[in-house]
Design an enzyme around this catalytic site. Structure first.
Site, short mmCIF file in Angstrom:
data_model
loop_
_atom_site.label_atom_id
_atom_site.label_comp_id
_atom_site.label_asym_id
_atom_site.label_seq_id
_atom_site.Cartn_x
_atom_site.Cartn_y
_atom_site.Cartn_z
N ARG A 248 -19.75 -57.79 57.13
CA ARG A 248 -20.53 -58.93 57.62
C ARG A 248 -20.36 -59.02 59.12
O ARG A 248 -19.27 -58.79 59.66
CB ARG A 248 -20.03 -60.24 56.99
CG ARG A 248 -20.45 -60.45 55.54
CD ARG A 248 -21.90 -60.91 55.45
NE ARG A 248 -22.34 -60.99 54.07
CZ ARG A 248 -22.83 -59.99 53.37
NH1 ARG A 248 -22.95 -58.79 53.94
NH2 ARG A 248 -23.22 -60.15 52.14
N HIS A 296 -28.85 -53.18 59.51
CA HIS A 296 -28.37 -53.62 58.19
C HIS A 296 -29.09 -52.87 57.06
O HIS A 296 -29.79 -53.46 56.24
CB HIS A 296 -28.54 -55.14 58.02
CG HIS A 296 -27.64 -55.70 56.95
ND1 HIS A 296 -27.25 -57.02 56.92
CD2 HIS A 296 -27.08 -55.13 55.85
CE1 HIS A 296 -26.47 -57.23 55.86
NE2 HIS A 296 -26.36 -56.09 55.20
#
Length: 331
Positions: A248, A296
């Protein structure tokens, strides 16, 4: 038989985005729900989310959708299930959801292999300076062979540190060991029995940071891990150290990372997650040659996204029908 409400109508579900076709096929074939959808590949606007979820019995959302008390209030008392097309669930107000007795489905395990592959690819690309090399070929920087030009760092004989040896961390470890890694260090809340498979050594975080040639972050986001990779963290790394994060974005203090990279405190960094996402094109990290940033794409293989779509649809149906969900989050 169609699952219907007391009024005899199909149950309403709201999808916050276009999802892979494998998921849509399952929802259509079930015949138990009336699907309304934010018909875009871009995230739903807040106002449209609050409107779309009204009266819904089920909600299928993504990591980019903040599902808080306001959204739950907008949905109203019909809402039985939230199915998220992700392994992470820090975008969900779990306490509020739990209080209201709403079931939650997510998609763990299915993206483990794809994310581990991408992490290793990012590690290699960063350590061996692949994006820089591609750029030099394009811009005419490639002239004669030079002994130290575009030299990077190899995995053979190295020490690799994995922060968070869960499903994904272990899958990464399995993939890097055949490169001839000498030591595999890991840190986390507890030692793991299965670490023996990769000769993993359970060490304190400080030991991992100071002794590793490559550091891979694959932990979950918790109050303890938020902002964990900061100035103090980077100052303990080797100046030849390579840092990779596919967990994250908020685990990393990006200002401190920029400072560590630009000052030569560490050699290079590869990120598949940032804060915010997308990272603004004028962000300082993007000015650095020794920082590789990906958008991502950890789970971005066709097969993995298809399986995620199918699983999120099955979770949604299970919650609507009061039956088992293939991957239910237990509070």
């Amino acid at each position: 038989m169609l699952m219907q409400t007391a009024a005899g109508k199909l149950m309403k579900v709201f999808l916050t985005r276009r999802i892979p076709p494998e998921g849509m096929k399952i929802l259509s074939a079930a015949g138990v729900c009336e699907v309304s959808q934010w018909d875009s590949d871009e995230p739903v606007q807040r106002a449209d989310l609050l409107k779309g979820v009204q009266g819904a019995h089920g909600l299928l959302c993504l990591l980019s959708d903040k599902i808080d008390a306001e959204v739950l209030d907008a949905a109203g008392p019909n809402l039985k299930v939230i199915s998220t097309l992700s392994v992470g669930y820090d975008h969900l107000a779990i306490d509020e959801i739990k209080k209201r007795g709403i079931r939650v489905g997510y998609t763990p395990d299915v993206l483990t292999d794809a994310t581990a592959e991408l992490t290793v690819a990012l590690l290699l690309a960063t350590a061996r300076r692949l994006p820089e090399g591609v750029e030099e070929v394009k811009n005419g920087g490639w002239s004669s062979w030079k002994p130290l030009w575009l030299c990077g760092y190899g995995l053979s004989g190295s020490t690799v540190g994995v922060i968070g040896l869960g499903r994904i961390g272990m899958a990464i470890a399995r993939r890097v060991m055949p490169f001839g890694v000498k030591r595999l260090l890991y840190s986390g809340r507890t030692a793991k029995d299965y670490a023996a498979e990769v000769n993993g050594e359970y060490v304190p975080l400080d030991t991992l940071v100071s002794e590793s040639d490559f550091i891979v972050v694959s932990c979950s986001l918790t109050p303890e891990t938020q902002g964990m990779c900061d100035k103090a963290f980077f100052s303990k790394m080797k100046n030849t150290g390579v840092f990779v994060n596919s967990s994250r974005g908020t685990v990393v203090n990006q200002e401190d990372l920029y400072e560590a990279l630009s000052s030569g405190q560490i050699a290079s960094a590869g990120l598949d997650v940032t804060t915010p996402e997308p990272l603004p094109t004028n962000h300082p990290l993007l000015t650095l040659k020794n920082c590789v940033v990906l958008p991502h794409i950890g789970s971005a293989t066709y097969s993995t996204r298809g399986i995620m779509g199918a699983l999120s649809a099955q979770n949604l149906l299970g919650g609507l029908q009061g039956t088992d969900m293939p991957s239910e989050l237990t509070f």
